[in-house]
Motif scaffolding. Structure first.
Motif, PDB file in Angstrom:
ATOM      1  N   ALA A 138      -9.103  -6.629   5.530  1.00  0.00           N
ATOM      2  CA  ALA A 138      -9.317  -5.975   4.236  1.00  0.00           C
ATOM      3  C   ALA A 138      -9.529  -4.489   4.291  1.00  0.00           C
ATOM      4  N   TYR A 139      -8.984  -3.703   3.517  1.00  0.00           N
ATOM      5  CA  TYR A 139      -9.225  -2.251   3.559  1.00  0.00           C
ATOM      6  C   TYR A 139     -10.468  -1.698   2.479  1.00  0.00           C
ATOM      7  N   GLY A 140     -11.072  -0.794   2.725  1.00  0.00           N
ATOM      8  CA  GLY A 140     -11.931  -0.166   2.138  1.00  0.00           C
ATOM      9  C   GLY A 140     -12.687   1.143   2.628  1.00  0.00           C
ATOM     10  N   VAL A 141     -13.713   1.498   2.198  1.00  0.00           N
ATOM     11  CA  VAL A 141     -14.433   2.827   2.742  1.00  0.00           C
ATOM     12  C   VAL A 141     -16.062   2.178   2.632  1.00  0.00           C
ATOM     13  N   TYR A 142     -16.509   3.143   3.836  1.00  0.00           N
ATOM     14  CA  TYR A 142     -18.209   3.144   3.829  1.00  0.00           C
ATOM     15  C   TYR A 142     -18.636   4.468   3.293  1.00  0.00           C
TER      16      TYR A 142
ATOM     17  N   ARG B 181      -1.852   2.633   4.729  1.00  0.00           N
ATOM     18  CA  ARG B 181      -2.318   1.704   3.755  1.00  0.00           C
ATOM     19  C   ARG B 181      -3.804   1.959   3.583  1.00  0.00           C
ATOM     20  N   ALA B 182      -4.540   1.874   4.928  1.00  0.00           N
ATOM     21  CA  ALA B 182      -6.261   1.951   4.811  1.00  0.00           C
ATOM     22  C   ALA B 182      -6.683   3.394   4.236  1.00  0.00           C
ATOM     23  N   VAL B 183      -5.787   4.372   4.583  1.00  0.00           N
ATOM     24  CA  VAL B 183      -6.184   5.785   4.217  1.00  0.00           C
ATOM     25  C   VAL B 183      -5.871   5.850   2.754  1.00  0.00           C
ATOM     26  N   LEU B 184      -4.827   5.614   2.215  1.00  0.00           N
ATOM     27  CA  LEU B 184      -4.583   5.687   0.912  1.00  0.00           C
ATOM     28  C   LEU B 184      -5.458   4.791   0.044  1.00  0.00           C
ATOM     29  N   THR B 185      -5.780   3.558   0.453  1.00  0.00           N
ATOM     30  CA  THR B 185      -6.667   2.819  -0.197  1.00  0.00           C
ATOM     31  C   THR B 185      -8.141   3.336  -0.246  1.00  0.00           C
ATOM     32  N   ALA B 186      -8.443   4.375   0.666  1.00  0.00           N
ATOM     33  CA  ALA B 186      -9.885   4.705   0.780  1.00  0.00           C
ATOM     34  C   ALA B 186      -9.850   5.941  -0.162  1.00  0.00           C
ATOM     35  N   LEU B 187      -8.673   6.730  -0.332  1.00  0.00           N
ATOM     36  CA  LEU B 187      -8.718   7.844  -1.024  1.00  0.00           C
ATOM     37  C   LEU B 187      -8.542   7.487  -2.546  1.00  0.00           C
ATOM     38  N   ARG B 188      -8.369   6.129  -2.975  1.00  0.00           N
ATOM     39  CA  ARG B 188      -8.333   5.692  -4.500  1.00  0.00           C
ATOM     40  C   ARG B 188      -9.819   5.126  -4.942  1.00  0.00           C
ATOM     41  N   ILE B 189     -10.756   5.139  -3.717  1.00  0.00           N
ATOM     42  CA  ILE B 189     -12.078   4.422  -4.107  1.00  0.00           C
ATOM     43  C   ILE B 189     -12.787   5.797  -4.529  1.00  0.00           C
ATOM     44  N   HIS B 190     -13.504   5.863  -5.661  1.00  0.00           N
ATOM     45  CA  HIS B 190     -14.139   7.102  -6.090  1.00  0.00           C
ATOM     46  C   HIS B 190     -15.723   6.807  -6.462  1.00  0.00           C
TER      47      HIS B 190
END
Length: 185
Positions: free
Chosen positions: A46-50, A176-185
């Motif tokens: 899974a991809y995401g951000v902390y 994809r991990a970085v692009l996914t992170a940038l879409r999470i606000h």
């Protein structure tokens, strides 16, 4: 915007709008969904951000994220707390987002199939927010005592081999991990 800063006991605190609504409506009535996902069930990348709480520097936040391996996570949906297994994490360099930062990551998880579908749903606009689930306190108290939140927004579905604890890092798509992170606000 999915995430907001609220003031709690004279301290700023980051929270998901859905969590805030559930806490306002159900607070101590939030119950764990049973049973937990099958520990021998399929594993997923899974991809995401902390997102650390305000005032936490990135070096400390990176340490907090790395501590979060081989734990159960909780996700609040209404008056229910769903669990997912968080086995391993591969953090990436922090990204600046407004006045704060987030740490993109790829993680090895397992969960009930409906939760996996929510995390991997391309049409879903908002991220799937989770927190470390300490069983000796309520889900609400887990939220109020967390050092940061985990936000998931993608499942790696490419590849033909089964994801295992040994091969999962080979499936990670860094871009994809970085692009996914940038879409999470």
């Amino acid at each position: 915007m999915q995430y907001a800063l609220i003031t709690l006991k004279d301290k700023q605190f980051i929270i998901d709008a859905h969590e805030l609504s559930a806490l306002d409506n159900f607070r101590d009535g939030i119950a764990d969904v049973e049973p937990k996902p099958n520990e021998n069930g399929p594993l997923y990348v899974a991809y995401g951000v902390y997102k650390p709480q305000p005032g936490i520097e990135w070096e400390d936040a990176m340490g907090h994220l790395l501590e979060r391996q081989d734990v159960w996570l909780g996700h609040i949906a209404g008056e229910r707390c769903h669990t997912l297994g968080f086995h391993a994490v591969e953090p990436l360099p922090p990204v600046q987002q407004g006045m704060s930062f987030s740490i993109p990551f790829a993680a090895l998880i397992h969960a009930h199939p409906d939760l996996i579908e929510q995390i991997g749903d391309h049409d879903r606009i908002q991220a799937f927010t989770a927190f470390v689930r300490f069983w000796n306190i309520s889900p609400a108290d887990n939220i109020f005592n967390r050092k940061g939140l985990l936000a998931f927004k993608g499942i790696e579905r490419r590849g033909t081999t089964t994801v295992t604890k040994e091969n999962w890092r080979e499936r990670i798509d860094i871009e994809r991990a970085v692009l996914t992170a940038l879409r999470i606000h």
